[in-house]
Design a protein around this motif. Structure first.
Motif, PDB file in Angstrom:
ATOM      1  N   CYS A 119       0.864  -1.185   0.000  1.00  0.00           N
ATOM      2  CA  CYS A 119       0.000   0.000   0.000  1.00  0.00           C
ATOM      3  C   CYS A 119       0.899   1.233   0.000  1.00  0.00           C
ATOM      4  O   CYS A 119       2.121   1.134   0.156  1.00  0.00           O
ATOM      5  CB  CYS A 119      -0.944  -0.007   1.198  1.00  0.00           C
ATOM      6  N   CYS A 134       1.451  -6.529  -5.897  1.00  0.00           N
ATOM      7  CA  CYS A 134       0.497  -5.733  -5.125  1.00  0.00           C
ATOM      8  C   CYS A 134       0.173  -4.400  -5.801  1.00  0.00           C
ATOM      9  O   CYS A 134       0.921  -3.908  -6.635  1.00  0.00           O
ATOM     10  CB  CYS A 134       1.029  -5.510  -3.711  1.00  0.00           C
ATOM     11  N   TRP A 185      -5.326 -10.292   3.763  1.00  0.00           N
ATOM     12  CA  TRP A 185      -6.321  -9.366   4.286  1.00  0.00           C
ATOM     13  C   TRP A 185      -7.708  -9.675   3.738  1.00  0.00           C
ATOM     14  O   TRP A 185      -7.877 -10.030   2.568  1.00  0.00           O
ATOM     15  CB  TRP A 185      -5.954  -7.922   3.944  1.00  0.00           C
ATOM     16  N   TYR A 203      -8.820  -6.496   1.234  1.00  0.00           N
ATOM     17  CA  TYR A 203      -7.809  -5.865   0.384  1.00  0.00           C
ATOM     18  C   TYR A 203      -6.939  -6.990  -0.145  1.00  0.00           C
ATOM     19  O   TYR A 203      -6.096  -7.528   0.566  1.00  0.00           O
ATOM     20  CB  TYR A 203      -6.996  -4.868   1.216  1.00  0.00           C
ATOM     21  N   ARG A 204      -7.152  -7.378  -1.395  1.00  0.00           N
ATOM     22  CA  ARG A 204      -6.573  -8.619  -1.903  1.00  0.00           C
ATOM     23  C   ARG A 204      -5.685  -8.364  -3.127  1.00  0.00           C
ATOM     24  O   ARG A 204      -5.788  -7.340  -3.787  1.00  0.00           O
ATOM     25  CB  ARG A 204      -7.695  -9.595  -2.308  1.00  0.00           C
ATOM     26  N   ASN A 218       4.258   0.896   8.619  1.00  0.00           N
ATOM     27  CA  ASN A 218       3.351   1.636   7.741  1.00  0.00           C
ATOM     28  C   ASN A 218       3.220   3.068   8.231  1.00  0.00           C
ATOM     29  O   ASN A 218       2.999   3.295   9.423  1.00  0.00           O
ATOM     30  CB  ASN A 218       1.949   1.021   7.720  1.00  0.00           C
ATOM     31  N   ASP A 271      -3.606   4.649   5.371  1.00  0.00           N
ATOM     32  CA  ASP A 271      -4.371   3.608   4.686  1.00  0.00           C
ATOM     33  C   ASP A 271      -4.430   2.291   5.464  1.00  0.00           C
ATOM     34  O   ASP A 271      -5.434   1.588   5.427  1.00  0.00           O
ATOM     35  CB  ASP A 271      -3.843   3.361   3.270  1.00  0.00           C
ATOM     36  N   ILE A 272      -3.376   1.968   6.213  1.00  0.00           N
ATOM     37  CA  ILE A 272      -3.364   0.690   6.916  1.00  0.00           C
ATOM     38  C   ILE A 272      -4.472   0.607   7.957  1.00  0.00           C
ATOM     39  O   ILE A 272      -4.971  -0.478   8.265  1.00  0.00           O
ATOM     40  CB  ILE A 272      -1.982   0.440   7.575  1.00  0.00           C
ATOM     41  N   THR A 322      -7.485   1.348   7.570  1.00  0.00           N
ATOM     42  CA  THR A 322      -8.655   0.786   6.893  1.00  0.00           C
ATOM     43  C   THR A 322      -8.377  -0.618   6.373  1.00  0.00           C
ATOM     44  O   THR A 322      -9.223  -1.506   6.471  1.00  0.00           O
ATOM     45  CB  THR A 322      -9.077   1.695   5.713  1.00  0.00           C
ATOM     46  N   ILE A 323      -7.185  -0.835   5.825  1.00  0.00           N
ATOM     47  CA  ILE A 323      -6.843  -2.136   5.250  1.00  0.00           C
ATOM     48  C   ILE A 323      -6.842  -3.227   6.309  1.00  0.00           C
ATOM     49  O   ILE A 323      -7.401  -4.306   6.104  1.00  0.00           O
ATOM     50  CB  ILE A 323      -5.460  -2.055   4.572  1.00  0.00           C
ATOM     51  N   ALA A 324      -6.218  -2.960   7.440  1.00  0.00           N
ATOM     52  CA  ALA A 324      -6.063  -3.991   8.479  1.00  0.00           C
ATOM     53  C   ALA A 324      -6.100  -3.329   9.846  1.00  0.00           C
ATOM     54  O   ALA A 324      -5.067  -3.172  10.504  1.00  0.00           O
ATOM     55  CB  ALA A 324      -4.756  -4.746   8.287  1.00  0.00           C
TER      56      ALA A 324
END
Length: 301
Positions: free
Chosen positions: A29, A54, A82, A85-86, A249, A253-254, A256-258
């Protein structure tokens, strides 16, 4: 090449503690890219590896072309963990190849992936990821394995030779300690692994002595102060070369991603450029190094 002789080849005494503070998941990301570049510039995290399959890999590859001093490897990837988010293969998302789940993304973990493993399809994917980085004009220093998938026994020879064929150091541990074995990174017995690494050492391939990983991905308690937890791990490191697998990170964004993993990733982004850690490492006489130091040895193999 025993641990002390490898330290000597790198110019260090036999009791030296060298650590590759390594940023995994670069390219996953935007925040992982930003974290790697900023931490590299800060000087403690001196190496990282890119997930070529990615969504944010193109951004990192562009940065790496502009900044050839960045010490980057290829984070060979065959899983996508995740929930929302794949990512998937560069080669083919045909289910017949065994690389993808029902959403045409890599399988999420090492439990779901092996039953579907098509060895030739997986080998082709590993080659494709390395070739993408190479075509992008990025000189990579090493290869390593996202979640250990590329270290599965049927893929291990390809993993090693793929790195060496490109003048890159493959991340290989000298021994499999109980903590590493608990992560199911190899099914080889201690004797089988010893024979395998003896063959690599006979070729001059540099090996890593110890492995540590972001606390929270292992058995370490998260109840104590997080900085103190990392410092306890580092204080207890034995002599030799340790690969410390980090997952930093930058914010944005992380979360939301994880969201469950975000706190430790955001912490690493801040802590691994902190004055506190720099002072601690100096007091402990722990020396950060990158993979380029080992690449120079692997290139002669």
């Amino acid at each position: 090449m025993q641990p002390n002789s490898l330290l000597a080849k790198l110019g260090y005494p036999p009791d030296a503690r060298l650590v590759i503070f390594h940023a995994d998941d670069v390219g996953m990301c935007h925040g992982s890219n930003r974290a790697f570049v900023e931490l590299f510039d800060a000087g403690i995290v001196r190496s990282g590896s890119i997930m070529a399959c990615c969504p944010w890999a193109p951004e990192m590859l562009a940065i790496a072309r502009q900044r050839p001093e960045l010490d980057l490897g290829v984070h060979l990837t065959l899983t996508s963990e995740w929930a929302g988010y794949r990512w998937g293969p560069l080669t083919s998302r045909d289910p017949a190849g065994g690389l993808v789940d029902g959403l045409a993304c890599f399988w999420p973990n090492l439990e779901s992936f092996p039953p579907h493993l098509d060895i030739e399809a997986a080998k082709a994917e590993l080659h494709a990821q390395v070739e993408l980085v190479q075509r992008a004009g990025v000189a990579f220093s090493h290869v390593d394995a996202h979640m250990g998938a590329a270290l599965l026994p049927p893929l291990l020879p390809t993993y090693v030779e793929l790195g060496l064929a490109h003048g890159a150091a493959p991340f290989i541990l000298r021994t499999i300690d109980p903590d590493v074995r608990a992560r199911n990174l190899t099914a080889a017995s201690d004797d089988e692994w010893a024979m395998f690494v003896a063959g690599l050492e006979a070729r001059g391939v540099p090996l890593i002595d110890h492995f540590r990983i972001t606390p929270g991905y292992g058995p370490e308690s998260e109840s104590e102060d997080r900085a103190a937890l990392y410092e306890r791990i580092l204080h207890n490191l034995p002599p030799g070369i340790t690969y410390f697998s980090l997952h930093p990170n930058a914010p944005g964004d992380i979360e939301t991603i994880a969201p469950d993993h975000a706190p430790r990733r955001l912490f690493e982004y801040a802590y691994f450029q902190s004055a506190r850690l720099r002072t601690f490492l100096a007091a402990e006489r722990i020396v950060p190094i990158g993979f380029r130091e080992l690449q120079a040895l692997a290139a002669a193999a």
